[in-house]
Design an enzyme around this catalytic site. Structure first.
Site, PDB file in Angstrom:
ATOM      1  N   VAL A 153      33.754  19.140 -68.974  1.00 27.54           N
ATOM      2  CA  VAL A 153      34.851  18.269 -68.529  1.00 27.54           C
ATOM      3  C   VAL A 153      36.184  18.644 -69.169  1.00 27.54           C
ATOM      4  O   VAL A 153      37.187  17.984 -68.928  1.00 27.54           O
ATOM      5  CB  VAL A 153      34.518  16.781 -68.808  1.00 27.54           C
ATOM      6  CG1 VAL A 153      33.338  16.329 -67.995  1.00 27.54           C
ATOM      7  CG2 VAL A 153      34.273  16.536 -70.286  1.00 27.54           C
ATOM      8  N   GLY A 154      36.191  19.678 -70.022  1.00 22.35           N
ATOM      9  CA  GLY A 154      37.456  20.172 -70.565  1.00 22.35           C
ATOM     10  C   GLY A 154      37.786  19.718 -71.959  1.00 22.35           C
ATOM     11  O   GLY A 154      38.965  19.667 -72.333  1.00 22.35           O
ATOM     12  N   LYS A 155      36.769  19.418 -72.776  1.00 22.82           N
ATOM     13  CA  LYS A 155      37.034  18.932 -74.142  1.00 22.82           C
ATOM     14  C   LYS A 155      37.652  20.034 -74.998  1.00 22.82           C
ATOM     15  O   LYS A 155      38.647  19.824 -75.686  1.00 22.82           O
ATOM     16  CB  LYS A 155      35.724  18.443 -74.777  1.00 22.82           C
ATOM     17  CG  LYS A 155      35.080  17.282 -74.040  1.00 22.82           C
ATOM     18  CD  LYS A 155      33.872  16.738 -74.784  1.00 22.82           C
ATOM     19  CE  LYS A 155      32.723  17.723 -74.874  1.00 22.82           C
ATOM     20  NZ  LYS A 155      32.148  18.070 -73.567  1.00 22.82           N
ATOM     21  N   THR A 156      37.034  21.228 -74.994  1.00 22.75           N
ATOM     22  CA  THR A 156      37.526  22.323 -75.847  1.00 22.75           C
ATOM     23  C   THR A 156      38.886  22.837 -75.376  1.00 22.75           C
ATOM     24  O   THR A 156      39.796  23.054 -76.184  1.00 22.75           O
ATOM     25  CB  THR A 156      36.496  23.461 -75.862  1.00 22.75           C
ATOM     26  OG1 THR A 156      35.230  22.940 -76.262  1.00 22.75           O
ATOM     27  CG2 THR A 156      36.917  24.549 -76.831  1.00 22.75           C
ATOM     28  N   SER A 188      17.871   0.217 -68.614  1.00 20.94           N
ATOM     29  CA  SER A 188      18.813  -0.242 -67.599  1.00 20.94           C
ATOM     30  C   SER A 188      18.255  -0.216 -66.179  1.00 20.94           C
ATOM     31  O   SER A 188      18.944  -0.587 -65.241  1.00 20.94           O
ATOM     32  CB  SER A 188      20.104   0.586 -67.665  1.00 20.94           C
ATOM     33  OG  SER A 188      19.847   1.925 -67.347  1.00 20.94           O
ATOM     34  N   LYS A 224      28.102   5.875 -63.592  1.00 18.97           N
ATOM     35  CA  LYS A 224      27.212   5.284 -62.591  1.00 18.97           C
ATOM     36  C   LYS A 224      27.958   4.948 -61.302  1.00 18.97           C
ATOM     37  O   LYS A 224      27.416   5.082 -60.205  1.00 18.97           O
ATOM     38  CB  LYS A 224      26.547   4.037 -63.186  1.00 18.97           C
ATOM     39  CG  LYS A 224      25.552   4.382 -64.289  1.00 18.97           C
ATOM     40  CD  LYS A 224      24.905   3.164 -64.906  1.00 18.97           C
ATOM     41  CE  LYS A 224      23.885   3.585 -65.977  1.00 18.97           C
ATOM     42  NZ  LYS A 224      23.216   2.434 -66.619  1.00 18.97           N
ATOM     43  N   PRO A 233      29.071  18.063 -70.710  1.00 27.07           N
ATOM     44  CA  PRO A 233      29.568  19.455 -70.747  1.00 27.07           C
ATOM     45  C   PRO A 233      30.456  19.766 -69.549  1.00 27.07           C
ATOM     46  O   PRO A 233      30.218  19.283 -68.437  1.00 27.07           O
ATOM     47  CB  PRO A 233      28.277  20.290 -70.709  1.00 27.07           C
ATOM     48  CG  PRO A 233      27.188  19.362 -71.133  1.00 27.07           C
ATOM     49  CD  PRO A 233      27.597  18.013 -70.677  1.00 27.07           C
TER      50      PRO A 233
END
Length: 808
Positions: free
Chosen positions: A369-372, A688, A731, A367
């Site tokens: 990061v500027g997708k929309t 992991s 990571k 959430p």
């Protein structure tokens, strides 16, 4: 006159044993004559036995209608002895009998259960009333009056039954006759049958009759109201027809003809395909023939309004200037070079070919990061309209495909609604949160999207409401998701996945400086000349007041600073307000997050792992210690099943390598091993952390400290192989934030390093391991030898930050 059953019973003695006939959905009363259809093998044999002897059978009701093979517990213990008057075998193997109730009897025991039930019974004598009191007489009259009212309100009874009720004065027989003709539920009728006292039985019958009468009155009231409403509608119809004729005689304008002509013009202007136009004209002719006030006319009118308002052929012209599009993308978004390059490639191909099916992109990332906002920027760079719908929590397939017009209040699906909202046939259509679509009894919306998000099929998308194909092939679909895994595989296959990772501190400072701060200055009405926030202050806001992959919380913190500045300016201050690291706490208070302090020295039994979470990467401190015990493995820290199995696999590998690692075998048998991951309230899972667990355990058993500046991630096998992991960039970001110098990854992840920006790799040493031995060479500073194992007291501890990773 025929003999009554009581008189007949004097001549026919009822034996102590009788065949049992379980009856369903009815209770048989004495003096009651009724036909029964017998089909169950158990019941057929009981009837045959009864007919071969005295034609007597005990009729007892089943407690449940659904039980096909009733046992003793499924049958009421009180029933009625009946005589079989007639029997007829049917062609389907069933038997039809006519029985008459004689006397009540109680089942004492089941003397036979196969091939039919035979029961020992005790007949019950009904008390004889020597004198009928006034109260009893009043009750008898009241019951008769209630029956007359019930008949007047529509209750159907046979004429001979009505005549019999009028002539009966015996309270017991009257109660039985009334109850047996009301069609009651089995449990209610059985309660009356089990009431031996005739007066008490009549009172129960009166209560039941009163309730039935109330229901009949309500039923007649509803019917009369419905009839009155129907008469009203018919009257209005005739009046309107008369009004219409009067208006025609007076030469007044007819609004209806204007409406039909208006629809006809709009259908022609919409430039529909021939098939769609044919359907629209068909519905228009239907509307023309209907009365304007008919209920269906409203449905047809609404349908036609949707048809003429949809953009069947209207399109916006794409802006194919690649340099201008690049400039717009750079203005709106910082970095995200890979996505910008993909959009410019689409424009270049469109410019060369002239026509290209709309691509289907899926932006995947945490959430904030500027997708929309990236979707809006793409629409602006293309010069297209932008439509956004949220799919989060959608469970109903009709949200995508629409409802059929037969339903009241039916509407098209969200796609067609979005196309109407856009007003063009080639918008940029963003579907947010595609990974959060639900599935339940209302359908599977993700399956409905398979047709939408397939360039080979969506040229003829069929919405249930429209009933005609709609062309979606010119639409540029963009979907967003936080995670790929919840998206169904067939749907995932139709989309081009583009992953957006979290931002580094430097990137966040750049975004805040170039985008967030100017926007917040405008929203707070503050002049940029009066506010000066240094880069160092922005850096401190990122590191000390936020911990996220995106920049949403960063923008909130900047807004908090500007609100306090706006208040100072509004109170009369006109001087320039400068925000620096030294006075930042005056605006935001004490720091929420303290960066990790480097350990003063290496620690025994403590290893640093790297974890992936939906909000970005994070470091994970794993501690291991030995205590005197019996070799038990203790795991704490809210670990998931997979992570617990990784710990067991790591321990098994170390035990198998005890000679190579110079660990005394007695240590495993005489010590308990405790593994703990801090932030115990946060669930953690995933494979992991395998090599991190193995490192912490090896350090605890050998007493060799682990390097404090090394972070690692990778799945471990029982043979010591290091398997690949995901979330490499996230990571690396987490390790860089934590001040790590060396990062150990699985060898098979080496190819993924090419996708990580070079500036993120600066200052870091990468070690790619195929075996755990390679990990151990880089995490232990000293040469391992037989040392005293680490215990709870001998562990060197350093202050470590609270882990926030949810999945390793």
């Amino acid at each position: 006159m025929p003999e009554s059953p009581e008189k007949k019973n004097v001549k026919t003695k009822i034996p102590g044993k009788l065949p049992l006939l379980p009856v369903r959905d009815i209770v048989v009363f004495p003096q009651m004559v009724l036909p029964l259809f017998v089909g169950r093998d158990l019941s057929v044999k009981a009837i045959e036995k009864a007919v071969s002897e005295k034609k007597l059978v005990l009729l007892a009701a089943q407690k449940s209608l659904d039980v096909e093979d009733p046992k003793a517990k499924d049958i009421y213990t009180l029933g009625t002895v009946g005589t079989i008057m007639r029997m007829l075998r049917l062609s389907d193997g069933r038997i039809k009998i006519l029985v008459q109730g004689i006397k009540k009897a109680k089942i004492l025991s089941f003397s036979q259960t196969a091939p039919y039930y035979e029961v020992e019974i005790e007949t019950l004598e009904e008390p004889v009333l020597t004198q009928i009191s006034a109260e009893v007489e009043a009750t008898v009259r009241a019951v008769k009056e209630q029956m007359e009212k019930a008949i007047s309100f529509g209750k159907f009874l046979m004429p001979d039954v009505v005549a019999l009720i009028e002539n009966l004065d015996d309270p017991g027989r009257l109660a039985d006759l009334v109850v047996s003709n009301l069609g009651l539920k089995v449990d209610v009728a059985q309660d009356v049958l089990e009431t031996i006292d005739p007066v008490e039985r009549l009172k129960k019958a009166s209560d039941i009759l009163g309730k039935e009468l109330h229901v009949l009155i309500m039923q007649q009231k509803i019917q009369s109201e419905a009839k009155g409403e129907m008469d009203k509608v018919q009257r209005e119809y005739f009046l309107r027809e008369q009004l219409k004729a009067i208006q025609k005689e007076l030469g007044e304008s007819d609004d209806r003809s204007e409406e039909i002509d208006d629809f006809r013009e709009k259908i022609a202007a919409a430039k529909m395909t021939k098939k769609v136009e044919k359907e629209a004209m068909k519905q228009l002719r239907r509307l023309e023939r209907m009365h304007p006030d008919a209920a269906e006319a409203v449905t047809v009118r609404t349908y036609l309004e949707w048809m003429v308002e949809l953009p069947w052929s209207k399109q916006t012209k794409d802006r194919l200037d690649i340099s201008a599009a690049k400039k717009i993308l750079d203005e709106d978004h910082y970095d995200l070079e890979r996505i910008k390059e993909r959009i410019l490639e689409y424009l270049a191909v469109r410019k060369m070919k002239g026509k290209l099916k709309g691509p289907i992109l899926c932006f995947v990332g945490p959430p904030g990061v500027g997708k929309t906002s990236l979707g809006k920027s793409i629409a602006r760079s293309l010069g297209r309209k932008f439509v956004r719908i949220s799919l989060g929590g959608v469970h109903d397939e009709a949200e995508i495909r629409g409802h059929r017009r037969t339903y009241v209040g039916a509407l098209p699906g969200r796609l067609i609604q979005g196309m109407k909202q856009a007003g063009t046939a080639n918008p940029v259509f963003m579907m947010d949160e595609i990974d959060k679509i639900g599935t339940d009894f209302r359908g599977d919306p993700s399956s409905a999207l398979l047709e939408v998000l397939d360039p080979e099929q969506n040229h003829s998308f069929s919405d249930h409401y429209l009933g005609v194909p709609f062309n979606l092939s010119n639409v540029m679909f963009i979907t967003t998701a936080n995670q790929i895994d919840p998206i169904p595989l067939p749907l995932r296959d139709r989309m081009e996945m583009i992953e957006l990772s979290g931002y580094t501190v430097e990137e966040k400072v750049g975004i805040a400086k170039n985008f967030l701060l100017p926007r917040q200055l405008e929203e707070h009405g503050t002049a940029p000349a009066l506010v000066k926030i240094s880069d160092a202050a922005l850096d401190q806001i990122v590191t000390h007041y936020t911990r996220e992959a995106g920049v949403r919380n960063l923008e909130r913190e900047i807004a908090r600073v500007l609100r306090k500045i706006a208040r100072k300016i509004a109170e009369g201050g006109k001087k320039v307000i400068r925000v620096t690291p030294s006075n930042l706490h005056q605006f935001l208070g004490i720091p929420k997050f303290i960066p990790e302090a480097e350990a003063e020295s290496d620690s025994i039994g403590v290893a640093t792992g790297l974890a992936w979470t939906p909000t970005g990467g994070d470091v994970l401190q794993i501690e291991a210690t030995l205590m005197k015990g019996k070799g038990e493995l203790i795991l704490t820290g809210s670990l998931g099943k997979v992570m617990k199995e990784s710990a067991q696999a790591a321990l098994s590998y170390i035990r198998s390598q005890e000679k190579a690692l110079k660990i005394k075998p007695a240590l495993f048998a005489k010590n308990d091993i405790h593994i703990h991951v801090p932030a115990g309230a946060i669930p953690k899972d995933g494979p992991s952390a395998g090599i991190t667990l193995a490192t912490a355990l090896t350090s605890a058993f050998t007493g060799v400290p682990v390097r404090r500046d090394v972070a690692m991630t990778g799945e471990i096998t029982l043979r010591g192989r290091v398997l690949p992991i995901g979330g490499l960039k996230e990571k690396i970001l987490a390790a860089k934030r934590a001040g790590m110098k060396t990062i150990i990854f699985p060898k098979r992840n080496e190819k993924d390093l090419e996708e990580v920006p070079k500036h993120l790799q600066k200052g870091l040493e990468f070690v790619f391991a195929e075996q755990v031995d390679t990990v151990f060479k880089h995490v232990f500073r000293k040469k391992r030898g037989p040392k005293k194992p680490a215990s709870a007291k001998s562990n060197k501890t350093v202050k470590r930050p609270r882990a926030t990773a949810r999945a390793s």
